[in-house]
Each structure stands twice: as C-alpha cells, then as structure tokens.
Design a protein around this motif. Structure first.
Motif, mmCIF file in Angstrom:
data_model
loop_
_atom_site.group_PDB
_atom_site.id
_atom_site.type_symbol
_atom_site.label_atom_id
_atom_site.label_comp_id
_atom_site.label_asym_id
_atom_site.label_seq_id
_atom_site.Cartn_x
_atom_site.Cartn_y
_atom_site.Cartn_z
ATOM 1 N N UNK A 225 36.737 120.997 -87.708
ATOM 2 C CA UNK A 225 37.631 120.041 -88.381
ATOM 3 C C UNK A 225 37.064 118.630 -88.382
ATOM 4 N N UNK A 226 36.460 118.197 -87.276
ATOM 5 C CA UNK A 226 35.936 116.830 -87.229
ATOM 6 C C UNK A 226 34.798 116.629 -88.217
ATOM 7 N N UNK A 227 33.976 117.647 -88.400
ATOM 8 C CA UNK A 227 32.883 117.568 -89.371
ATOM 9 C C UNK A 227 33.456 117.501 -90.786
ATOM 10 N N UNK A 228 34.422 118.341 -91.069
ATOM 11 C CA UNK A 228 35.050 118.339 -92.403
ATOM 12 C C UNK A 228 35.672 116.991 -92.733
ATOM 13 N N UNK A 229 36.369 116.406 -91.788
ATOM 14 C CA UNK A 229 37.016 115.116 -92.045
ATOM 15 C C UNK A 229 35.988 114.011 -92.281
ATOM 16 N N UNK A 230 34.920 114.023 -91.502
ATOM 17 C CA UNK A 230 33.875 113.024 -91.680
ATOM 18 C C UNK A 230 33.220 113.187 -93.051
ATOM 19 N N UNK A 231 32.879 114.420 -93.398
ATOM 20 C CA UNK A 231 32.273 114.670 -94.704
ATOM 21 C C UNK A 231 33.229 114.296 -95.837
ATOM 22 N N UNK A 232 34.495 114.619 -95.662
ATOM 23 C CA UNK A 232 35.518 114.281 -96.652
ATOM 24 C C UNK A 232 35.537 112.770 -96.913
ATOM 25 N N UNK A 233 35.596 111.998 -95.833
ATOM 26 C CA UNK A 233 35.688 110.541 -95.971
ATOM 27 C C UNK A 233 34.424 109.961 -96.596
ATOM 28 N N UNK A 234 33.258 110.410 -96.143
ATOM 29 C CA UNK A 234 32.012 109.911 -96.727
ATOM 30 C C UNK A 234 31.913 110.278 -98.206
ATOM 31 N N UNK A 235 32.291 111.508 -98.541
ATOM 32 C CA UNK A 235 32.228 111.941 -99.937
ATOM 33 C C UNK A 235 33.156 111.094 -100.814
ATOM 34 N N UNK A 236 34.353 110.885 -100.339
ATOM 35 C CA UNK A 236 35.320 110.101 -101.124
ATOM 36 C C UNK A 236 34.822 108.677 -101.328
ATOM 37 N N UNK A 237 34.248 108.068 -100.291
ATOM 38 C CA UNK A 237 33.693 106.713 -100.433
ATOM 39 C C UNK A 237 32.476 106.725 -101.351
ATOM 40 N N UNK A 238 31.641 107.740 -101.212
ATOM 41 C CA UNK A 238 30.419 107.815 -102.010
ATOM 42 C C UNK A 238 30.721 108.003 -103.493
ATOM 43 N N UNK A 239 31.804 108.677 -103.791
ATOM 44 C CA UNK A 239 32.155 108.943 -105.184
ATOM 45 C C UNK A 239 33.268 108.025 -105.686
ATOM 46 N N UNK A 240 33.677 107.081 -104.854
ATOM 47 C CA UNK A 240 34.741 106.122 -105.208
ATOM 48 C C UNK A 240 36.040 106.806 -105.585
ATOM 49 N N UNK A 241 36.319 107.933 -104.967
ATOM 50 C CA UNK A 241 37.540 108.699 -105.228
ATOM 51 C C UNK A 241 38.368 108.738 -103.946
ATOM 52 N N UNK A 242 39.066 107.654 -103.648
ATOM 53 C CA UNK A 242 39.828 107.581 -102.401
ATOM 54 C C UNK A 242 41.328 107.718 -102.617
ATOM 55 N N UNK A 243 41.732 108.161 -103.792
ATOM 56 C CA UNK A 243 43.164 108.265 -104.086
ATOM 57 C C UNK A 243 43.773 109.619 -103.747
ATOM 58 N N UNK A 244 42.982 110.600 -103.350
ATOM 59 C CA UNK A 244 43.526 111.942 -103.204
ATOM 60 C C UNK A 244 43.588 112.424 -101.757
#
Length: 88
Positions: free
Chosen positions: A26-45
């Motif tokens: 879970x901790x890896x998924x959350x970290x990847x999730x946050x980095x991906x959202x920031x990297x793609x500028x998609x932080x609304x979901x």
C-alpha cells in the motif's frame, strides 16, 4: 537528462508498473499514485468510494505539494527502480 529522455524514462516506468501482475504494498502504491498525479498534473481525482482510501490519497498528494512535474517524474522513476531492485 533532457525533457524528451525524462518523458521516455517516465513512460517506461509507468508501463512497467502497469504490466506488473503481483500486488504492490500500500505504501508503494500511494507514493506512486501521488508522484504520477503530480507528474501528469492530474490532482483532482483523489476521490474513492471508500472515505479511508480517499483520505490516504489526499494525504499522499498533500505530501507532494509544491513538487514540480519534472521532480515528480524523477521521483516516480526512482521509486519504480527501487521497488523492482529490492524485489530481485
């Protein structure tokens, strides 16, 4: 690393995660999730049908607040490489 090389390396890292069939911690998924959202500028979901999951996603995004797209891509690539390195 120039922008084109970074984008290629980022996409390769995303693809390796998407192709991986075993569950992630879970901790890896959350970290990847946050980095991906920031990297793609998609932080609304950060919404989920489960409030606890939404809270964890929101917290993960909060921890990456102020991170540039470039930094997020680099962190994502680093996290993916580290995860697969330690799985060997």
């Amino acid at each position: 690393m120039n922008d084109k090389e970074l984008d290629t390396a980022f996409q390769k890292a995303v693809d390796s995660i998407n192709e991986h069939t075993e569950p992630f911690p879970a901790d890896v998924l959350l970290r990847l999730y946050a980095y991906y959202k920031r990297a793609t500028s998609d932080t609304d979901s950060a919404r989920s049908s489960k409030p606890l999951i939404s809270a964890f996603k929101t917290n993960a995004l909060f921890q990456t607040q102020g991170m540039t797209t470039r930094e997020a891509k680099l962190k994502y690539i680093e996290a993916v490489n580290t995860y697969f390195l330690y799985r060997k």
